[in-house]
Design an enzyme around this catalytic site. Structure first.
Site, PDB file in Angstrom:
ATOM      1  N   SER A 159     -42.369 -32.004 -10.730  1.00 39.96           N
ATOM      2  CA  SER A 159     -41.438 -32.709 -11.616  1.00 39.96           C
ATOM      3  C   SER A 159     -40.421 -31.803 -12.292  1.00 39.96           C
ATOM      4  O   SER A 159     -39.475 -32.309 -12.916  1.00 39.96           O
ATOM      5  CB  SER A 159     -42.204 -33.497 -12.678  1.00 39.96           C
ATOM      6  OG  SER A 159     -42.829 -34.619 -12.096  1.00 39.96           O
TER       7      SER A 159
ATOM      8  N   LYS B 127     -36.920 -32.574 -11.387  1.00 38.07           N
ATOM      9  CA  LYS B 127     -36.198 -33.709 -11.966  1.00 38.07           C
ATOM     10  C   LYS B 127     -35.050 -33.261 -12.869  1.00 38.07           C
ATOM     11  O   LYS B 127     -34.113 -34.025 -13.102  1.00 38.07           O
ATOM     12  CB  LYS B 127     -37.179 -34.607 -12.714  1.00 38.07           C
ATOM     13  CG  LYS B 127     -38.223 -35.237 -11.789  1.00 38.07           C
ATOM     14  CD  LYS B 127     -39.335 -35.939 -12.551  1.00 38.07           C
ATOM     15  CE  LYS B 127     -40.420 -36.440 -11.593  1.00 38.07           C
ATOM     16  NZ  LYS B 127     -41.571 -37.054 -12.312  1.00 38.07           N
TER      17      LYS B 127
ATOM     18  N   TYR C 183     -37.645 -38.855  -3.271  1.00 35.32           N
ATOM     19  CA  TYR C 183     -38.446 -38.425  -4.428  1.00 35.32           C
ATOM     20  C   TYR C 183     -39.559 -37.462  -4.017  1.00 35.32           C
ATOM     21  O   TYR C 183     -39.709 -36.380  -4.607  1.00 35.32           O
ATOM     22  CB  TYR C 183     -39.033 -39.656  -5.121  1.00 35.32           C
ATOM     23  CG  TYR C 183     -39.989 -39.324  -6.237  1.00 35.32           C
ATOM     24  CD1 TYR C 183     -39.514 -38.885  -7.472  1.00 35.32           C
ATOM     25  CD2 TYR C 183     -41.365 -39.434  -6.066  1.00 35.32           C
ATOM     26  CE1 TYR C 183     -40.391 -38.569  -8.502  1.00 35.32           C
ATOM     27  CE2 TYR C 183     -42.238 -39.124  -7.094  1.00 35.32           C
ATOM     28  CZ  TYR C 183     -41.751 -38.686  -8.304  1.00 35.32           C
ATOM     29  OH  TYR C 183     -42.621 -38.367  -9.313  1.00 35.32           O
TER      30      TYR C 183
ATOM     31  N   TYR D 245     -43.877 -35.381 -20.688  1.00 32.95           N
ATOM     32  CA  TYR D 245     -44.542 -36.687 -20.672  1.00 32.95           C
ATOM     33  C   TYR D 245     -45.088 -37.045 -22.049  1.00 32.95           C
ATOM     34  O   TYR D 245     -44.385 -36.880 -23.052  1.00 32.95           O
ATOM     35  CB  TYR D 245     -45.624 -36.721 -19.591  1.00 32.95           C
ATOM     36  CG  TYR D 245     -45.145 -36.214 -18.264  1.00 32.95           C
ATOM     37  CD1 TYR D 245     -44.088 -36.835 -17.606  1.00 32.95           C
ATOM     38  CD2 TYR D 245     -45.705 -35.084 -17.664  1.00 32.95           C
ATOM     39  CE1 TYR D 245     -43.623 -36.364 -16.386  1.00 32.95           C
ATOM     40  CE2 TYR D 245     -45.241 -34.608 -16.436  1.00 32.95           C
ATOM     41  CZ  TYR D 245     -44.201 -35.259 -15.811  1.00 32.95           C
ATOM     42  OH  TYR D 245     -43.740 -34.785 -14.607  1.00 32.95           O
TER      43      TYR D 245
ATOM     44  N   VAL E  68     -46.669 -31.039 -12.224  1.00 32.84           N
ATOM     45  CA  VAL E  68     -48.115 -30.989 -11.994  1.00 32.84           C
ATOM     46  C   VAL E  68     -48.518 -29.890 -11.017  1.00 32.84           C
ATOM     47  O   VAL E  68     -49.704 -29.672 -10.780  1.00 32.84           O
ATOM     48  CB  VAL E  68     -48.673 -32.352 -11.534  1.00 32.84           C
ATOM     49  CG1 VAL E  68     -48.493 -33.398 -12.619  1.00 32.84           C
ATOM     50  CG2 VAL E  68     -48.051 -32.798 -10.214  1.00 32.84           C
TER      51      VAL E  68
END
Length: 309
Positions: A64, A67, A191, A243, A261
């Site tokens: 992530s 992103k 993705y 998060y 992660v």
């Protein structure tokens, strides 16, 4: 205040001695194979210094953290129109939660949770085949890091697709609200592949330089994004980058950061340096356990905080 080289070496040495390293992400089988004893950290300063410690040159799956780069690309394509499809608020829920999508009519809370990043991938698909969109993302990351050896780990991408049931659920749910403009499997292909980009701490810190330097590459002086956009991306990293652990990271570390992660974290000290840390074991929020601790210690040693006078 110690020299940065000394501080990084001390942090890496302390992390090497710790036994409470968290747990690797076994729900993606390829990530579950990574040695939890690994630890690397890198700092690239705005004046051009590159300082490394530990396993800073070993590639890992950035997951992530990617992103940040896809958001930057999407904003370059559609600008503020992106915010009609993705929010800018912390989620307060796990990164793969579907609960908020139901309450908020298929609009993800922010671009860093899985649902939000799937919408960003859908934006990047416009006018392209998935292979072309994936290639554009990879070339952008290579450009930012000034390193064309960066690759996508195809085994990790295949592992994510094979086990990505919740992400398929998120994509299908958003499609039902009209917030995906392409078929879910196409957006998910983009993705899964950008999450599977493999980079070392050195490469990741290099790629983050523009955010630490007001949107400009400090090595060339060329603008990547406007100063305002760099600040806004940093704001989202601070409030949403970890998060449902974002508030705690901001409280403890005090700089913008984005985790993945795979155990990586990209940290930004505006006006000073871009940081990258990697330790595969995760805490209960899915963020690198030792990586978070290491950045907290480094920020304290160097007196780094966006809240400092």
């Amino acid at each position: 205040m110690p020299e940065l080289e000394q501080a990084l070496a001390e942090v890496a040495a302390e992390m090497a001695e710790r036994s409470d390293r968290g747990n690797v992400a076994t729900y993606i089988p390829q990530l579950g194979k990574v040695d939890p004893q690994k630890f690397g950290i890198a700092a690239v300063t705005n004046d051009g210094r590159v300082i490394l410690a530990g396993d800073a040159d070993q590639p890992f799956s950035i997951q992530s953290v990617s992103k940040v780069f896809t958001l930057t690309l999407a904003l370059g394509k559609v600008g503020d129109a992106l915010w009609q499809r993705v929010g800018r608020e912390p989620s307060g829920n796990p990164f793969n939660s579907i609960v908020q999508l139901e309450h908020e009519n298929g609009i993800p809370r922010n671009p860093f949770i899985n649902a939000g990043a799937i919408v960003v991938s859908d934006v990047l698909l416009a006018g392209h085949q998935p292979r072309e969109a994936i290639g554009e993302i990879l070339r952008f990351v290579q450009f930012l890091a000034d390193d064309d050896t960066i690759i996508i780990d195809r085994e990790v991408a295949a592992s994510e697709r094979a086990t990505g049931y919740r992400n398929f659920a998120l994509a299908n749910y958003m499609k039902s609200f009209g917030n995906l403009h392409h078929e879910p499997e196409l957006a998910l292909g983009v993705y899964f592949h950008h999450c599977a980009i493999a980079m070392s701490c050195r490469q990741l810190a290099m790629a983050g330089r523009f955010l630490a330097n007001g949107g400009r590459n400090p090595a060339t002086g060329h603008s990547v994004v406007s100063t305002e956009r760099a600040r806004r991306i940093g704001a989202l990293m601070l409030t949403c980058g970890h998060y449902d652990g974002s508030g705690d990271f901001a409280f403890r570390v005090g700089i913008p950061g984005k985790s993945g992660v795979g155990g990586g974290i990209l940290g930004i000290v505006p006006g000073v340096a871009s940081l990258a840390v990697w330790s595969p074991g995760l805490n209960e929020n899915g963020n690198s356990k030792l990586g978070s601790i290491a950045l907290e210690k480094l920020a304290r040693m160097m007196n780094w905080s966006i809240f400092a006078p």
